[in-house]
Each structure stands twice: as C-alpha cells, then as structure tokens.
Design an enzyme around this catalytic site. Structure first.
Site, short mmCIF file in Angstrom:
data_model
loop_
_atom_site.label_atom_id
_atom_site.label_comp_id
_atom_site.label_asym_id
_atom_site.label_seq_id
_atom_site.Cartn_x
_atom_site.Cartn_y
_atom_site.Cartn_z
N SER A 50 0.83 -1.21 0.00
CA SER A 50 0.00 0.00 0.00
C SER A 50 0.86 1.26 0.00
O SER A 50 1.73 1.44 0.85
CB SER A 50 -0.91 0.02 1.24
OG SER A 50 -1.84 -1.02 1.20
N TYR A 105 -8.60 -10.67 2.38
CA TYR A 105 -9.80 -9.96 2.83
C TYR A 105 -10.62 -9.39 1.68
O TYR A 105 -11.77 -8.97 1.90
CB TYR A 105 -9.44 -8.85 3.83
CG TYR A 105 -8.57 -7.73 3.30
CD1 TYR A 105 -9.05 -6.77 2.43
CD2 TYR A 105 -7.24 -7.63 3.70
CE1 TYR A 105 -8.26 -5.74 1.95
CE2 TYR A 105 -6.44 -6.60 3.24
CZ TYR A 105 -6.94 -5.66 2.37
OH TYR A 105 -6.15 -4.65 1.91
N ALA A 133 3.25 -2.20 3.73
CA ALA A 133 3.07 -1.21 4.80
C ALA A 133 2.63 -1.97 6.03
O ALA A 133 1.73 -2.81 5.95
CB ALA A 133 2.02 -0.18 4.38
N MET A 236 -1.36 -7.31 6.65
CA MET A 236 -2.42 -8.15 6.10
C MET A 236 -2.04 -8.79 4.77
O MET A 236 -2.90 -9.10 3.96
CB MET A 236 -3.69 -7.30 5.91
CG MET A 236 -4.13 -6.55 7.15
SD MET A 236 -5.49 -5.40 6.81
CE MET A 236 -5.50 -4.43 8.32
N ASN A 260 2.67 3.01 10.72
CA ASN A 260 1.92 3.44 11.91
C ASN A 260 2.40 2.61 13.10
O ASN A 260 2.93 1.51 12.93
CB ASN A 260 0.41 3.26 11.73
CG ASN A 260 0.01 1.81 11.50
OD1 ASN A 260 0.25 1.25 10.42
ND2 ASN A 260 -0.58 1.19 12.50
N HIS A 274 -6.42 3.63 7.23
CA HIS A 274 -5.73 3.38 5.98
C HIS A 274 -5.15 4.66 5.38
O HIS A 274 -4.10 4.64 4.74
CB HIS A 274 -6.68 2.72 4.98
CG HIS A 274 -6.01 2.16 3.77
ND1 HIS A 274 -5.07 1.15 3.84
CD2 HIS A 274 -6.11 2.47 2.45
CE1 HIS A 274 -4.63 0.86 2.62
NE2 HIS A 274 -5.25 1.65 1.76
#
Length: 306
Positions: A50, A105, A133, A236, A260, A274
């Site tokens: 991402s 997902y 990320a 993820m 983060n 996100h």
C-alpha cells in the site's frame, strides 16, 4: 432487472466456486501471454504494498499492462494499489513490478492471491522482492523505519488457510516445503550494508513480520499478544506470496515500511486508519525505493549477490 442466469452460467459459476486452484496450463497460459507481449525477460519481481507503487515508476523502457487485460489475473480493489503489471529495467536488471497485490480480505481464495508468483516463476524470475506497509509492534520502531523481514508468523495458516492447500503440483515444488529459510540471509545482509552506505542506517531494522487476515486493524489485546509471540510488525499480506515463492524455489527479500505504531495502550486515544498508512508510505517511500533499487543493482543472475 437482469435476466435470470442460464443453466450453463449456473454450472460455470458452481464450477468456479468448487475450484481449489489454477491448473498448470492456466499459469503457463498467462506467462506465455505476457512473454509474447513484451521483449522484457525479468529475473527480479517486485510486489508493491500500500502506497509503495512508486517502485514501478523507477523502471526504464516500461511496458505496462492493466490486470484486467491479463488472462486469468485477479483484480486489485484496495486504495493505494494501482492494479498494473510493469516490465522494465532497473539499474541494468530486467524486472517486473506489481503495482498492487491481492488480499485474502478482498474475498479471494489464497490460490488466487498468490497466482502471480507462479506466473513469475514460469517467466524465468529468480528473485522476488515483497514490500508492505505494516504497523510497528516493536516499541523501538518509529514511523518511517524500514524493517528487513528475517522471518514471519502466518496466523491464517494456523487455521488451515494456506496457499499450498489442495493437490500439489511437483512441477512447482514439493508437497512439504521448508520455511526456516524463507527470507534469503545473504540478501538481508546486503540490505543492511546498503542502508549504511546510503546514510540511513538508523531507519533500517531487522525483525519478524506477522501476517493477519484483515481487513480490520488489530485490537489492543491482539497487538500485545502478537508482540509477546515475537512479532515486530503486523500487516495483512506478504506471507502467502512468500510461502508460494519458496515452494517454487524462488529467492525472497522482504521489506516492511512501518507506517503506523500499533496501539498497545488502553489509555491511548490513537487509532489506525488506511489514510494514515498511505500518507506515511508517501512520506518515507523514497528511502525504500532507493534501497530496493540499489539492492537490485547488486543482485547477479543465478542466485548470487555481490
């Protein structure tokens, strides 16, 4: 109102729902189609996480395909994932870059999530560089740090969600592949050395990535639990691609950009989102891009590094 589905359409839908994987012929069909539509012959594949699609823009003499135009390819649906496959040269090495990956997902079975990896294998790729990320579980990590992945914890795999489930095709790899050497030790050493050469060694960490199913971010209790298990960062993606890459005999390098800090304190007012991930990726991606570009320059063919 759309017309009712015909019996043929229903049968095809049922057939698709019952599938447990692609056939070898479908992988080869996609690989052959790509090779016939470009003169590039990549030896390195890059998977962008991402906000990290800028890696693909570094390639010279580009030939790009939208995923929707490639036979059998799934579609990327996540913001920050452009959904393009780019061929080109990076520091003299022929590469192919995924601007956007597929996730469990999104509703895809894992054999679809990992489809491109085996296609890369059939195209002649030797090394796969996976980026993501990730949230920092290690309290010494800061936003903007780059974690060289030395190992992973595959939480969905504990529940039986594994991309190697189902019939095994020996043309790709053995039924029971080891994962104790999932992330190439020599390349990891090279990455740390290059980070020092480039002057941002303080940003380079080495740690364990934990892959979850998503799409929700983790609870505080889950973050504490994962940290105690030995995980330094959480995300993820990535682990499924790595499992399939190693099953195929491909060499793997993994990098997590810490976008983060995982929330570990019940008194904290912070929450993950996100948009924050994408912005942090944008702010720090230049370091990761420079790192990857230099590593690729040092990678030789036939699984050697200098």
């Amino acid at each position: 109102m759309s017309p009712p589905a015909s019996n043929t359409e229903k049968q095809e839908r049922n057939r698709q729902e019952k599938r447990t994987g692609y056939t070898y012929e479908e992988y080869k069909q996609t690989a052959d189609w790509l090779l016939s539509n470009t003169e590039h012959r990549p030896t390195v594949a890059i998977v962008c996480g991402s906000g990290l699609g800028g890696l693909g823009d570094l390639l010279k003499d580009q030939v790009a395909f939208h995923y929707s135009d490639i036979p059998n390819f799934p579609q990327s649906t996540v913001p920050g994932h452009a959904g393009r496959l780019i061929f080109g040269n990076l520091n003299g090495k022929p590469c192919v870059c995924m601007q956007g990956r597929f996730h469990f997902y999104e509703g895809y079975p894992l054999w679809k999530v990992t489809f491109p990896v085996r296609v890369f294998r059939l195209m002649g790729v030797e090394t796969v560089i996976v980026t993501n990320a990730a949230g920092g579980l290690n309290q010494d990590y800061k936003v903007g740090d780059i974690m060289v992945i030395k190992d992973h914890i595959n939480i969905p795999g504990f529940a039986g969600n594994n991309p190697l489930s189902g019939p095994n095709d020996e043309r790709f790899g053995p039924r029971f592949p080891p994962m104790s050497d999932a992330y190439d030790k020599e390349i990891r050493k090279l990455v740390v050395a290059i980070g020092s050469e480039l002057g941002f060694e303080e940003k380079i960490k080495e740690g364990v990535y934990c892959g979850l199913g998503g799409p929700n971010f983790e609870t505080i209790a889950e973050c504490r639990f994962l940290n105690r298990l030995g995980a330094d960062a959480v995300g993820m993606s990535t682990v499924h691609e790595v499992v399939v890459a190693r099953h195929c005999g491909l060499r793997v390098m993994g990098l997590s950009l810490i976008t983060n800090k995982a929330v570990m304190d019940y008194d904290s007012e912070a929450t993950a989102n996100h948009e924050e991930v994408l912005q942090a990726g944008k702010d720090s991606a230049k370091y990761l891009e420079k790192l990857v570009a230099t590593v690729i320059q040092r990678i030789e063919l036939n699984n050697n590094v200098i």
